[in-house]
Design an enzyme around this catalytic site. Structure first.
Site, mmCIF file in Angstrom:
data_model
loop_
_atom_site.group_PDB
_atom_site.id
_atom_site.type_symbol
_atom_site.label_atom_id
_atom_site.label_comp_id
_atom_site.label_asym_id
_atom_site.label_seq_id
_atom_site.Cartn_x
_atom_site.Cartn_y
_atom_site.Cartn_z
ATOM 1 N N GLY A 9 36.808 45.235 35.105
ATOM 2 C CA GLY A 9 35.510 45.677 34.609
ATOM 3 C C GLY A 9 35.494 47.193 34.664
ATOM 4 O O GLY A 9 35.466 47.778 35.751
ATOM 5 N N ALA A 10 35.584 47.819 33.485
ATOM 6 C CA ALA A 10 35.619 49.288 33.439
ATOM 7 C C ALA A 10 34.261 49.833 33.004
ATOM 8 O O ALA A 10 34.169 50.847 32.328
ATOM 9 C CB ALA A 10 36.727 49.755 32.494
ATOM 10 N N GLY A 14 32.611 49.651 37.789
ATOM 11 C CA GLY A 14 34.076 49.659 37.841
ATOM 12 C C GLY A 14 34.656 51.052 37.672
ATOM 13 O O GLY A 14 35.528 51.482 38.447
ATOM 14 N N THR A 119 30.403 41.537 41.177
ATOM 15 C CA THR A 119 29.577 40.937 40.121
ATOM 16 C C THR A 119 28.464 40.063 40.707
ATOM 17 O O THR A 119 28.678 39.321 41.654
ATOM 18 C CB THR A 119 30.484 40.078 39.204
ATOM 19 N N ASN A 120 27.301 40.140 40.091
ATOM 20 C CA ASN A 120 26.143 39.343 40.515
ATOM 21 C C ASN A 120 26.008 38.048 39.723
ATOM 22 O O ASN A 120 26.490 37.979 38.605
ATOM 23 C CB ASN A 120 24.861 40.167 40.297
ATOM 24 N N HIS A 175 22.526 38.407 48.727
ATOM 25 C CA HIS A 175 22.184 39.641 48.028
ATOM 26 C C HIS A 175 21.125 39.311 46.984
ATOM 27 O O HIS A 175 21.410 39.164 45.810
ATOM 28 C CB HIS A 175 23.443 40.205 47.369
HETATM 29 N N1 LIG Z 1 27.021 43.445 44.486
HETATM 30 C C1 LIG Z 1 26.236 44.483 44.250
HETATM 31 O O1 LIG Z 1 25.612 45.016 45.145
HETATM 32 C C2 LIG Z 1 26.132 45.031 42.840
HETATM 33 C C3 LIG Z 1 25.634 46.313 42.605
HETATM 34 C C4 LIG Z 1 25.594 46.790 41.302
HETATM 35 C C5 LIG Z 1 26.031 45.998 40.242
HETATM 36 N N2 LIG Z 1 26.470 44.736 40.507
HETATM 37 C C6 LIG Z 1 26.946 43.848 39.437
HETATM 38 O O2 LIG Z 1 28.209 44.342 38.971
HETATM 39 C C7 LIG Z 1 28.393 43.894 37.626
HETATM 40 C C8 LIG Z 1 28.837 45.078 36.759
HETATM 41 O O3 LIG Z 1 27.792 46.009 36.640
HETATM 42 P P1 LIG Z 1 27.975 47.294 35.703
HETATM 43 O O4 LIG Z 1 26.759 48.108 35.867
HETATM 44 O O5 LIG Z 1 29.307 47.902 35.925
HETATM 45 O O6 LIG Z 1 27.965 46.607 34.249
HETATM 46 P P2 LIG Z 1 28.611 47.211 32.914
HETATM 47 O O7 LIG Z 1 28.022 46.426 31.781
HETATM 48 O O8 LIG Z 1 28.512 48.673 32.900
HETATM 49 O O9 LIG Z 1 30.166 46.826 33.060
HETATM 50 C C9 LIG Z 1 30.646 45.530 33.043
HETATM 51 C C10 LIG Z 1 31.999 45.559 32.365
HETATM 52 O O10 LIG Z 1 32.602 44.256 32.476
HETATM 53 C C11 LIG Z 1 33.370 44.083 31.295
HETATM 54 N N3 LIG Z 1 33.728 42.672 31.128
HETATM 55 C C12 LIG Z 1 32.963 41.662 30.647
HETATM 56 N N4 LIG Z 1 33.670 40.508 30.656
HETATM 57 C C13 LIG Z 1 34.905 40.815 31.130
HETATM 58 C C14 LIG Z 1 36.088 40.050 31.366
HETATM 59 N N5 LIG Z 1 36.129 38.745 31.120
HETATM 60 N N6 LIG Z 1 37.176 40.693 31.840
HETATM 61 C C15 LIG Z 1 37.146 42.027 32.106
HETATM 62 N N7 LIG Z 1 36.049 42.795 31.903
HETATM 63 C C16 LIG Z 1 34.955 42.190 31.413
HETATM 64 C C17 LIG Z 1 32.481 44.638 30.202
HETATM 65 O O11 LIG Z 1 33.218 44.912 29.011
HETATM 66 C C18 LIG Z 1 31.944 45.906 30.869
HETATM 67 O O12 LIG Z 1 32.752 47.045 30.604
HETATM 68 C C19 LIG Z 1 27.072 43.252 37.206
HETATM 69 O O13 LIG Z 1 27.164 41.839 37.343
HETATM 70 C C20 LIG Z 1 26.086 43.816 38.209
HETATM 71 O O14 LIG Z 1 24.958 42.971 38.374
HETATM 72 C C21 LIG Z 1 26.534 44.249 41.778
#
Ligand SMILES: NC(=O)c1ccc[n+]([C@@H]2O[C@H](COP(=O)([O-])OP(=O)(O)OC[C@H]3O[C@@H](n4cnc5c(N)ncnc54)[C@H](O)[C@@H]3O)[C@@H](O)[C@H]2O)c1
Length: 311
Positions: A9-10, A14, A119-120, A175
């Protein structure tokens, strides 16, 4: 030989995680994303800041997993973030498929890695990654508690006008909205929070912590927080890679601890080179115990939905 970390996930979390790992020279980094060109472009952009910032690690991007082989840690951030009005739980089914696919591929190429899930909805995604990878429980860990405590610490430090560094806090549970900030274990340089402010203020800070993610989503409108989440993830990565044995609140698969079986829940753990090296069981008061159980039930509900989906 340098350590190797794959970040799947970039996107916002990421890319920031990858950049912080490089800036701290913790490991070579491979960024993976399904969108063609994005991990390659962001990876190259980060690499080109190496001469300026002075780090010597390699950062590459890919759409497949070959380049990720033999990673020490795989951080999974792939998936959809929240939009205003959405809870983390609303992401369940969409992100299940993403985390399942990502974990399958990453685990095949790095069978000895520690998986750090971001991921959430976090606790259910940890459960998914554990099921799919077949990894032992000490090598599947979720990032949430470090972020939730960082938020609690921020609000306390601002309120009391003290250094952020001096505030130690503890948040247990899932969470989500039912997370359990433990005021009894929260202090400023050893002085219990309850000695420093009144109950009304503490209640306000606790509620702001529970709503901390939503507060940022409301501002951003198109996504969720990523600077503090990335920093929190990197603290875990660093403790594992350097075998620092930091004690941090992380989502761990419980097998009887806190009376919970087969669910990921946020608890204090020791993080070292093997992953989770110890789960600390602390004696809770009746009201803390009740709040934790409520949080566990919320996690169990989501996992039940996944179990029914898998059949
Ligand atoms: N655990 C925590 O405390 C916490 C905190 C913040 C965000 N998050 C979660 O982290 C996740 C990412 O958030 P973000 O802000 O980076 O989102 P984002 O949309 O900026 O990035 C997500 C990336 O995942 C990529 N992706 C989608 N499907 C994929 C796959 N099968 N293989 C590889 N890459 C894939 C997308 O192309 C995108 O670049 C979300 O689910 C968010 O809710 C969790």
């Amino acid at each position: 030989m340098r350590k190797k970390v794959t970040v799947v996930g970039a996107g916002n979390v990421g890319a920031n995680t990858a950049q912080k790992i490089a800036a701290k020279e913790l490991a070579d980094v491979v960024l993976v994303d399904i969108v063609e060109g994005v991990p390659q472009g962001k990876g190259l952009d980060m690499l080109e800041s190496a001469p300026v910032e002075g780090y010597d690690v390699s950062i590459t991007g890919a759409n497949g997993y070959e380049a990720t082989a033999d990673s020490d840690i795989v951080v999974i951030t792939a998936g959809f973030p929240r939009k205003p009005g959405m809870s983390r739980d609303d992401l369940l089914l969409a992100n299940y498929e993403v985390v399942k696919t990502a974990t399958e591929s990453a685990a095949r190429y790095s069978p000895n890695a520690v998986l750090v899930l971001v991921t959430n909805p976090l606790d259910a995604m940890c459960w998914t990654a554990h099921q799919v990878s077949g990894f032992p429980r000490h090598r599947v860990i979720g990032m949430a508690g470090v972020l939730d405590t960082a938020r609690f610490r921020t609000f306390i430090a601002e309120e009391l006008k003290v250094s952020f560094e001096n505030v130690t806090a503890m948040v247990l549970g899932g969470h989500g909205d039912t997370m359990v900030p433990l005021v009894r274990f929260t202090n400023v340089s050893g002085i219990p929070l309850a000695e420093l402010t009144d109950q009304t203020t503490i209640d306000r800070l606790v509620q702001r912590t529970r709503d901390g993610g939503a507060e940022i989503v409301k501002y951003l409108k198109t996504g969720s927080a990523y600077y503090a989440p990335a920093a929190s993830t990197v603290e875990m990565v660093e403790s594992i890679l350097k075998d620092k044995k930091k004690v941090l609140p992380c989502a761990a698969l419980l097998d009887g601890e806190y009376g919970v079986h087969g669910l990921f829940v946020g608890v204090p753990v020791k993080l070292g080179s093997k992953g989770i090296e110890h789960i600390y069981q602390i004696a809770l008061t009746a009201s803390e115990e009740a709040a934790l159980q409520k949080s566990v039930e919320a996690v169990a509900e989501l996992v039940e939905v996944l179990k029914q989906k898998i059949g």
